[in-house]
Scaffold this active site. Structure first.
Site, PDB file in Angstrom:
ATOM      1  N   LEU A  33      23.255  31.394  73.734  1.00  0.00           N
ATOM      2  CA  LEU A  33      23.819  32.541  73.020  1.00  0.00           C
ATOM      3  C   LEU A  33      25.313  32.736  73.287  1.00  0.00           C
ATOM      4  O   LEU A  33      25.793  32.514  74.391  1.00  0.00           O
ATOM      5  CB  LEU A  33      23.052  33.811  73.415  1.00  0.00           C
ATOM      6  CG  LEU A  33      21.536  33.736  73.213  1.00  0.00           C
ATOM      7  CD1 LEU A  33      20.889  35.040  73.636  1.00  0.00           C
ATOM      8  CD2 LEU A  33      21.189  33.422  71.768  1.00  0.00           C
ATOM      9  N   HIS A  34      25.999  33.169  72.228  1.00  0.00           N
ATOM     10  CA  HIS A  34      27.421  33.517  72.347  1.00  0.00           C
ATOM     11  C   HIS A  34      27.605  34.906  71.746  1.00  0.00           C
ATOM     12  O   HIS A  34      26.633  35.528  71.289  1.00  0.00           O
ATOM     13  CB  HIS A  34      28.297  32.471  71.645  1.00  0.00           C
ATOM     14  CG  HIS A  34      27.843  32.146  70.256  1.00  0.00           C
ATOM     15  ND1 HIS A  34      27.908  33.065  69.215  1.00  0.00           N
ATOM     16  CD2 HIS A  34      27.277  31.040  69.723  1.00  0.00           C
ATOM     17  CE1 HIS A  34      27.439  32.513  68.124  1.00  0.00           C
ATOM     18  NE2 HIS A  34      27.023  31.292  68.394  1.00  0.00           N
ATOM     19  N   HIS A  37      25.789  35.905  68.503  1.00  0.00           N
ATOM     20  CA  HIS A  37      24.376  36.317  68.593  1.00  0.00           C
ATOM     21  C   HIS A  37      24.282  37.745  69.120  1.00  0.00           C
ATOM     22  O   HIS A  37      23.461  38.530  68.660  1.00  0.00           O
ATOM     23  CB  HIS A  37      23.610  35.419  69.582  1.00  0.00           C
ATOM     24  CG  HIS A  37      23.494  33.988  69.149  1.00  0.00           C
ATOM     25  ND1 HIS A  37      24.141  32.969  69.788  1.00  0.00           N
ATOM     26  CD2 HIS A  37      22.777  33.418  68.157  1.00  0.00           C
ATOM     27  CE1 HIS A  37      23.844  31.816  69.222  1.00  0.00           C
ATOM     28  NE2 HIS A  37      23.015  32.050  68.225  1.00  0.00           N
ATOM     29  N   GLN A  61      13.425  21.980  62.055  1.00  0.00           N
ATOM     30  CA  GLN A  61      14.613  22.111  61.211  1.00  0.00           C
ATOM     31  C   GLN A  61      15.689  21.070  61.541  1.00  0.00           C
ATOM     32  O   GLN A  61      16.760  21.082  60.973  1.00  0.00           O
ATOM     33  CB  GLN A  61      15.178  23.523  61.284  1.00  0.00           C
ATOM     34  CG  GLN A  61      15.807  23.925  62.607  1.00  0.00           C
ATOM     35  CD  GLN A  61      16.159  25.403  62.643  1.00  0.00           C
ATOM     36  OE1 GLN A  61      15.305  26.263  62.774  1.00  0.00           O
ATOM     37  NE2 GLN A  61      17.443  25.705  62.502  1.00  0.00           N
ATOM     38  N   LYS A 149      27.503  33.422  58.927  1.00  0.00           N
ATOM     39  CA  LYS A 149      28.038  32.064  59.107  1.00  0.00           C
ATOM     40  C   LYS A 149      27.092  31.048  58.463  1.00  0.00           C
ATOM     41  O   LYS A 149      27.517  30.132  57.778  1.00  0.00           O
ATOM     42  CB  LYS A 149      28.232  31.721  60.580  1.00  0.00           C
ATOM     43  CG  LYS A 149      28.870  30.342  60.724  1.00  0.00           C
ATOM     44  CD  LYS A 149      29.171  30.000  62.130  1.00  0.00           C
ATOM     45  CE  LYS A 149      28.022  29.347  62.845  1.00  0.00           C
ATOM     46  NZ  LYS A 149      27.602  28.050  62.308  1.00  0.00           N
ATOM     47  N   VAL A 176      31.284  36.159  63.554  1.00  0.00           N
ATOM     48  CA  VAL A 176      32.179  36.504  64.664  1.00  0.00           C
ATOM     49  C   VAL A 176      33.013  35.252  64.964  1.00  0.00           C
ATOM     50  O   VAL A 176      32.477  34.145  65.024  1.00  0.00           O
ATOM     51  CB  VAL A 176      31.377  36.941  65.902  1.00  0.00           C
ATOM     52  CG1 VAL A 176      32.311  37.275  67.059  1.00  0.00           C
ATOM     53  CG2 VAL A 176      30.517  38.156  65.558  1.00  0.00           C
TER      54      VAL A 176
HETATM   55  O1  PAF Z   1      20.174  30.212  62.704  1.00  0.00           O
HETATM   56  C1  PAF Z   1      19.427  29.773  63.609  1.00  0.00           C
HETATM   57  O2  PAF Z   1      19.763  29.792  64.791  1.00  0.00           O
HETATM   58  C2  PAF Z   1      18.079  29.187  63.241  1.00  0.00           C
HETATM   59  O3  PAF Z   1      18.141  28.502  62.044  1.00  0.00           O
HETATM   60  C3  PAF Z   1      16.951  30.231  63.202  1.00  0.00           C
HETATM   61  C4  PAF Z   1      17.166  31.259  62.117  1.00  0.00           C
HETATM   62  C5  PAF Z   1      16.858  30.919  64.559  1.00  0.00           C
HETATM   63  C6  PAF Z   1      15.613  29.537  62.926  1.00  0.00           C
HETATM   64  O4  PAF Z   1      15.313  28.601  63.903  1.00  0.00           O
END
Ligand code: PAF
Length: 281
Positions: A33-34, A37, A61, A149, A176
């Site tokens: 996290l930055h 987030h 993904q 973003k 951000v």
């Molecule tokens: O944007 C992201 O970090 C990811 O695509 C998400 C929405 C957490 C799904 O894994």
């Protein structure tokens, strides 16, 4: 402040929160996290009583050439950041619980996943909509917050939420940026100091585009050429994937700048794929 790892437990806790008449805000993340987030967590807090942040590097993904194995992770640091930012619950499921053996159900949004990020990263959005849909079922949020973003992702999730009648309000929060304008991203950490300075080229290109629009240029073809020159001037080795001007909601490409037009771009810089976007008016 709670850390939950089990799907069943998370479902029980969410049901209890709803039974107590409280609103749930969800911030799905892949961790590392930055401040970007953390701004989503703060946004969720404004719309809900209990904020659940999920940390899950979602394998479905990532494509075969993507960076799943080297995707940065820092669970301990992330948990501290979430709680410092005012989050209430961190949900950290295991990959083999989310996708057990013989898992075979996916969620797929059709048209708007067929362009831009969808073309460059086949299967990516199917993975995103599948995990977000599962997270909605597990955490049952009233609102869910995503960053602008990943603009196409936000639109794909909005479409899925509406098409599948999820009773979830999707909030899209502003990007951000670092001091020099580079959009915050967990992937920025891959750059050396020198590469990092050049990574600002995407932001600079977007600013140049906005400047052209301000001067009265409306032809997106001409603006794209100027943007390409800017990127290459700052980072000669950049491999531009796409520069696109589209209608904000439909994602349909536009030839002339209009009120609802957004410019998105993606490029590979020193082996790291970055995306960014900016509304033009
Ligand atoms: O944007 C992201 O970090 C990811 O695509 C998400 C929405 C957490 C799904 O894994």
């Amino acid at each position: 402040m709670k850390i939950i790892r089990s799907i069943r437990k998370m479902q029980q806790v969410s049901r209890q929160i709803a039974a107590d008449g409280k609103k749930i805000g969800l911030v799905p993340t892949m961790g590392y996290l930055h401040y970007g987030h953390l701004s989503l967590i703060k946004k969720a807090r404004k719309f809900s009583d209990v904020v659940i942040t999920t940390i899950f590097v979602n394998p479905t993904q990532f494509g075969p050439n993507d960076d799943l194995n080297k995707y940065p992770r820092d669970e301990k640091g992330d948990i501290k950041k979430v709680f410092d930012a005012g989050g209430d619950i961190v949900f950290i499921p295991k990959a083999d619980h989310i996708y057990p053996k013989n898992y075979q159900t996916y969620v797929n949004v059709e048209k708007i996943t067929k362009t831009f990020e969808g073309t460059s990263r086949p299967g990516h959005f199917k993975g995103v909509t599948t995990i977000v849909s599962k997270l909605f079922n597990i955490t049952r949020p009233d609102v869910a917050v995503f960053g602008l973003k990943d603009y196409q992702q936000a639109m794909v999730i909005k479409t899925m939420t509406s098409d599948l009648d999820y009773p979830v309000k999707i909030i899209v929060a502003p990007t951000v940026r670092e001091k020099d304008g580079l959009a915050m991203s967990s992937r920025n950490k891959y750059f050396t100091t020198e590469q990092r300075q050049k990574a600002v080229c995407l932001y600079k290109a977007l600013k140049v585009a906005k400047g052209e629009v301000k001067k009265g240029e409306l032809d997106t073809g001409k603006i794209k050429r100027i943007m390409r020159r800017k990127i290459v001037e700052i980072c000669p080795s950049a491999k531009i994937d796409y520069i696109a001007f589209t209608d904000f909601l439909s994602l349909k490409p536009v030839n002339k700048i209009s009120k609802d037009c957004i410019c998105s771009l993606a490029a590979r810089l020193f082996g790291v794929r970055l995306i960014d976007n900016m509304k033009m008016k």
